[in-house]
Design an enzyme around this catalytic site. Sequence first.
Site, short mmCIF file in Angstrom:
data_model
loop_
_atom_site.label_atom_id
_atom_site.label_comp_id
_atom_site.label_asym_id
_atom_site.label_seq_id
_atom_site.Cartn_x
_atom_site.Cartn_y
_atom_site.Cartn_z
N CYS A 86 0.84 -1.19 0.00
CA CYS A 86 0.00 0.00 0.00
C CYS A 86 0.88 1.25 0.00
CB CYS A 86 -0.98 -0.05 1.17
SG CYS A 86 -2.34 1.14 1.03
N HIS A 187 -3.39 -5.04 0.53
CA HIS A 187 -2.78 -5.54 1.76
C HIS A 187 -2.81 -7.07 1.75
CE1 HIS A 187 -2.44 -1.83 4.28
NE2 HIS A 187 -3.35 -1.39 3.41
N GLU A 189 -1.54 -9.07 3.90
CA GLU A 189 -1.73 -9.58 5.26
C GLU A 189 -3.19 -9.54 5.69
OE1 GLU A 189 -1.26 -5.15 6.02
OE2 GLU A 189 -0.70 -6.62 4.50
#
Length: 213
Positions: A86, A187, A189
């Site tokens: 990001c 993202h 994660e």
Amino acid sequence: MTPDHSPVRVTVFDYGAGNLHSLVKALETQGALVHVETDPEAAVHDTDALVLPGVGAFAPAAARLAPGREMMRDALLDGLPALGICLGMQLLFDGSDEGPGRGLGIVPGQVRRLDAARVPQIGWNNIDDSSDPLLREAELDIAYYANSYVGRPTAAGLGYVTAWSTHETDRFPAAVRRDNVIGTQFHPEKSSTRGVALIRAFLSLASSLRSMA
């Protein structure tokens, strides 16, 4: 040569902007030995990989990067594996309309605001036209976004784009790659099992490069 099965040493460069817990946990869950570092020069010293996290705004992050910008840039161009997420991906560009400061200049171009009625973009979006083997290995065709700005590469930078997404009618780079430097506007994660699979693939890349050194 005996394979090195020790944990991959990952340094997360902390811009001082927010909670890195979910990212650090995702890396550690995949077996990485994670160190969080606020000094940009120390962040690329004695490590197997660098992660530029997705928390914060461009100007303060660029200010934290500035004292070690050239050293970090040189390390990445010399082959240090890096994952920019990001904001971290946006720092791979030359600069941003979000605020002053210089990015790393790994991908030629400028970060600009999404051209859409609904900004920020928050939620799941499709990943299209993936060409990076790591994205394909992870079978990543949808991912989680939380962003108002995106990278806009120059003609010279377009060749580094490895995937695209579209928010409303605005098509923008979802991922970039220059050698061992990978950027994702989304993202991983927060992108469920396939996002975690991308993190695992990145760590495998870093491990293999360490073994070749």
